[in-house]
Enzyme design. Structure first.
Site, PDB file in Angstrom:
ATOM      1  NE  ARG A  56     -15.890   1.343  11.040  1.00  0.00           N
ATOM      2  CZ  ARG A  56     -16.101   2.660  11.109  1.00  0.00           C
ATOM      3  NH1 ARG A  56     -16.727   3.173  12.146  1.00  0.00           N
ATOM      4  NH2 ARG A  56     -15.675   3.458  10.146  1.00  0.00           N
ATOM      5  CG  HIS A 106     -15.776  12.482  11.002  1.00  0.00           C
ATOM      6  ND1 HIS A 106     -16.571  12.026   9.981  1.00  0.00           N
ATOM      7  CD2 HIS A 106     -16.163  13.761  11.231  1.00  0.00           C
ATOM      8  CE1 HIS A 106     -17.412  12.989   9.620  1.00  0.00           C
ATOM      9  NE2 HIS A 106     -17.177  14.058  10.342  1.00  0.00           N
TER      10      HIS A 106
HETATM   11  N1  APR Z   1     -15.725   5.065  -5.603  1.00  0.00           N
HETATM   12  C1  APR Z   1     -16.204   6.326  -5.391  1.00  0.00           C
HETATM   13  N2  APR Z   1     -17.279   6.589  -4.606  1.00  0.00           N
HETATM   14  C2  APR Z   1     -17.869   5.537  -3.999  1.00  0.00           C
HETATM   15  C3  APR Z   1     -17.424   4.198  -4.174  1.00  0.00           C
HETATM   16  C4  APR Z   1     -16.298   3.994  -5.013  1.00  0.00           C
HETATM   17  N3  APR Z   1     -15.812   2.762  -5.246  1.00  0.00           N
HETATM   18  N4  APR Z   1     -18.239   3.373  -3.448  1.00  0.00           N
HETATM   19  C5  APR Z   1     -19.142   4.168  -2.844  1.00  0.00           C
HETATM   20  N5  APR Z   1     -18.942   5.465  -3.180  1.00  0.00           N
HETATM   21  C6  APR Z   1     -19.683   6.651  -2.742  1.00  0.00           C
HETATM   22  C7  APR Z   1     -21.155   6.416  -2.575  1.00  0.00           C
HETATM   23  O1  APR Z   1     -21.844   6.674  -3.790  1.00  0.00           O
HETATM   24  C8  APR Z   1     -21.513   7.457  -1.504  1.00  0.00           C
HETATM   25  O2  APR Z   1     -21.835   8.706  -2.110  1.00  0.00           O
HETATM   26  O3  APR Z   1     -19.186   6.997  -1.467  1.00  0.00           O
HETATM   27  C9  APR Z   1     -20.218   7.618  -0.706  1.00  0.00           C
HETATM   28  C10 APR Z   1     -20.272   6.961   0.659  1.00  0.00           C
HETATM   29  O4  APR Z   1     -21.207   7.672   1.425  1.00  0.00           O
HETATM   30  P1  APR Z   1     -21.385   7.301   2.969  1.00  0.00           P
HETATM   31  O5  APR Z   1     -21.515   5.819   3.110  1.00  0.00           O
HETATM   32  O6  APR Z   1     -22.467   8.197   3.505  1.00  0.00           O
HETATM   33  O7  APR Z   1     -19.987   7.679   3.642  1.00  0.00           O
HETATM   34  P2  APR Z   1     -19.478   9.137   4.035  1.00  0.00           P
HETATM   35  O8  APR Z   1     -20.011  10.155   3.080  1.00  0.00           O
HETATM   36  O9  APR Z   1     -18.016   9.055   4.223  1.00  0.00           O
HETATM   37  O10 APR Z   1     -20.166   9.377   5.481  1.00  0.00           O
HETATM   38  C11 APR Z   1     -19.834  10.584   6.124  1.00  0.00           C
HETATM   39  O11 APR Z   1     -21.058   9.852   8.074  1.00  0.00           O
HETATM   40  O12 APR Z   1     -21.601   8.123   9.435  1.00  0.00           O
HETATM   41  C12 APR Z   1     -20.814   9.247   9.337  1.00  0.00           C
HETATM   42  O13 APR Z   1     -18.791   9.634  10.442  1.00  0.00           O
HETATM   43  C13 APR Z   1     -19.366   8.882   9.416  1.00  0.00           C
HETATM   44  O14 APR Z   1     -17.526   9.877   8.236  1.00  0.00           O
HETATM   45  C14 APR Z   1     -18.813   9.309   8.069  1.00  0.00           C
HETATM   46  C15 APR Z   1     -19.814  10.349   7.610  1.00  0.00           C
END
Ligand code: APR
Length: 230
Positions: A56, A106
């Protein structure tokens, strides 16, 4: 004078080529959280965890900020007020876009932490369990990442910023992980206008006063332009 707090998640970096966690085929579909993102997993197999974060870190080092990161950096430069970005992301795309006030709740891929003496230093591109701590010399390096079951960084500073916010914006996060998922409620409690900018409704969408859906690289610059035109 308008004070803004912006929470970002993996979705803001998706269009820069960095994977999200819970989307189709995301990181948590490829790896078990308990193996690569918990202290127990690191104790069990530090080589596996270093391999996961080395991959990563390498990908993040090559990634470029997209229009959403760039728009937030412009907002910071031109806003009449304070802007704080609280990011759940461990990449440095906000900084690469020029944002200064960024808080990594984080942790960060480009920082290393000594599991023995808590010393932190700039992480090499590839970390190995045999690396020695520059401060105490022990071979107990870990990525400076907050794993599940650990306390996110600078929570007091975040709570203070939320209590002073006139606007709270959540960008590219699924709203599945606490305490970040509760920031909207904290900001709302202090009277902030709350906005969700996401590809699709997050788990917490109904808690926001305003929601806009679409790719961050499209909807964030539009929202920033409107904010600056106020
Ligand atoms: N533009 C806007 N939003 C987007 C896009 C995009 N191009 N692509 C994906 N998304 C949205 C998805 O719809 C989803 O709601 O981004 C979000 C990603 O969610 P996660 O994969 O759960 O990531 P995140 O919310 O950052 O996770 C939070 O979980 O695993 C832990 O520590 C890790 O910081 C992370 C935390």
């Amino acid at each position: 004078m308008t004070n803004i707090v912006i929470l970002t998640g993996a979705g803001i970096s998706a269009e820069s080529g960095l994977g999200t966690f819970r989307d189709e085929g995301g990181l948590w579909a490829q790896h078990r959280i308990e193996d690569v993102a918990t202290p127990e997993g690191f104790a069990r197999d530090p080589d596996l965890v270093h391999r996961f974060y080395n991959a990563r870190r390498d990908q993040a080092a090559k990634a470029k900020p997209n229009a959403a990161h760039v728009a937030l950096a412009e907002l910071e430069r031109r806003l009449d007020g304070d802007l704080l970005i609280v990011t759940q992301n461990v990449d440095s795309l906000h900084e690469k876009a020029g944002s200064q006030a960024v808080l990594h709740m984080h942790g960060q891929l480009n920082r290393a932490l000594c599991a023995t003496c808590d010393h932190r230093w700039d992480a090499p591109l590839a970390m190995h369990k045999s690396d020695s701590c520059p401060a105490c010399g022990q071979q107990a390096p870990r990525p400076d990442i907050v794993w599940f079951g650990e306390i996110p960084y600078q929570m007091e500073k975040i709570a203070e910023a939320l209590s002073q916010a006139d606007v709270f914006v959540s960008i590219g996060t699924s709203g599945e992980v606490y305490p970040a998922a509760n920031f909207v409620a904290e900001a709302d409690h202090f009277g902030a206008h709350t906005v969700e900018l996401n590809l699709e409704p997050s788990a917490g969408a109904s808690r926001f006063a305003e929601c806009r859906f679409g790719p961050a690289s499209e909807i964030v610059p539009i929202w920033v332009a409107e904010e600056l035109a106020r």
